[in-house]
Design a protein around this motif. Structure first.
Motif, mmCIF file in Angstrom:
data_model
loop_
_atom_site.group_PDB
_atom_site.id
_atom_site.type_symbol
_atom_site.label_atom_id
_atom_site.label_comp_id
_atom_site.label_asym_id
_atom_site.label_seq_id
_atom_site.Cartn_x
_atom_site.Cartn_y
_atom_site.Cartn_z
ATOM 1 N N GLN A 233 29.986 -11.221 41.708
ATOM 2 C CA GLN A 233 30.859 -11.220 42.880
ATOM 3 C C GLN A 233 32.163 -11.958 42.617
ATOM 4 N N VAL A 234 33.102 -11.764 43.550
ATOM 5 C CA VAL A 234 34.346 -12.521 43.578
ATOM 6 C C VAL A 234 34.388 -13.207 44.938
ATOM 7 N N THR A 235 34.543 -14.531 44.909
ATOM 8 C CA THR A 235 34.713 -15.295 46.148
ATOM 9 C C THR A 235 36.195 -15.602 46.273
ATOM 10 N N SER B 148 40.173 -19.064 54.979
ATOM 11 C CA SER B 148 39.325 -17.880 55.133
ATOM 12 C C SER B 148 38.593 -17.652 53.815
ATOM 13 N N THR B 149 37.349 -17.221 53.909
ATOM 14 C CA THR B 149 36.563 -16.901 52.724
ATOM 15 C C THR B 149 36.128 -15.449 52.805
ATOM 16 N N ARG B 150 36.329 -14.730 51.710
ATOM 17 C CA ARG B 150 35.907 -13.325 51.629
ATOM 18 C C ARG B 150 35.092 -13.147 50.355
ATOM 19 N N ILE B 151 33.950 -12.483 50.483
ATOM 20 C CA ILE B 151 33.049 -12.268 49.353
ATOM 21 C C ILE B 151 33.078 -10.791 48.990
ATOM 22 N N TYR B 152 33.377 -10.513 47.715
ATOM 23 C CA TYR B 152 33.375 -9.158 47.177
ATOM 24 C C TYR B 152 32.213 -9.036 46.201
ATOM 25 N N LYS B 153 31.426 -8.002 46.352
ATOM 26 C CA LYS B 153 30.266 -7.775 45.479
ATOM 27 C C LYS B 153 30.609 -6.715 44.430
ATOM 28 N N LEU B 154 30.055 -6.903 43.223
ATOM 29 C CA LEU B 154 30.281 -5.970 42.134
ATOM 30 C C LEU B 154 29.744 -4.597 42.505
ATOM 31 N N GLU B 155 30.587 -3.561 42.313
ATOM 32 C CA GLU B 155 30.124 -2.193 42.530
ATOM 33 C C GLU B 155 29.416 -1.728 41.268
ATOM 34 N N LYS B 156 28.270 -1.109 41.436
ATOM 35 C CA LYS B 156 27.506 -0.660 40.270
ATOM 36 C C LYS B 156 27.499 0.838 40.177
#
Length: 178
Positions: free
Chosen positions: A158-160, A170-178
């Motif tokens: 992920q990218v935080t 603000s915090t945004r969490i991006y998850k790795l696309e597989k």
């Protein structure tokens, strides 16, 4: 940082993003600036458009938008809170590209580490950005009408992203696309 290049990460969670957008100066108008009803080519009838933008009820009255640009801030903030963008960082010959794509708007930031560059943000602000790398963190400092710092911390899954402006975080969490 090389281990994270070319990978796509999709927004999975977001906290306090509307407050951040407000802090960087993106306005939120509930009724799209209807002061002097001068026709500029956009007509809203029966509330169809502004109902989607902010719940305006017109009771069958047709209204004309005075300043369409004031509706842009409203749409930007509403859409910014509902879309799930995908980010991708690439590098070619020391020049990095950060692409953000969504169904609402796409943006591209091309930069060299430590060098100031001009950027038009996804919300339309014109800023000067400087990006640095600290381990697995991409740190972006934006200078403009409202200064902002964006820290993107990359991990294998992920990218935080931590966005700070005017004391608002603000915090945004991006998850790795597989």
């Amino acid at each position: 940082m090389e281990a994270f290049l070319g990978k796509k990460y999709k927004l999975a969670a977001s906290e306090n993003f509307d407050e951040y957008m407000k802090a960087v100066g993106i306005p939120y108008y509930g009724i799209c600036a209807f002061s002097n009803f001068v026709r500029v080519g956009v007509t809203i009838s029966r509330g169809n458009v502004c109902a989607a933008l902010g719940g305006l009820k017109t009771n069958g009255i047709s209204l004309r938008v005075v300043d369409y640009s004031s509706c842009v801030g409203l749409m930007t903030r509403k859409m910014g809170n509902t879309v799930s963008p995908v980010i991708e960082l690439t590098e070619n010959g020391g020049e990095y590209t950060l692409k953000t794509t969504s169904t609402f708007k796409n943006s591209v930031l091309t930069f060299k580490i430590g060098e100031e560059c001009e950027e038009e943000t996804a919300d339309g602000r014109k800023v000067k950005s400087t990006c640095t790398i600290d381990g697995n963190k991409l740190i972006q400092v934006q200078k403009g009408d409202k200064d902002s710092t964006i820290i993107r911390e990359f991990t294998p899954e992920q990218v935080t992203t931590t966005l700070t402006a005017d004391g608002v975080v603000s915090t945004r969490i991006y998850k790795l696309e597989k």
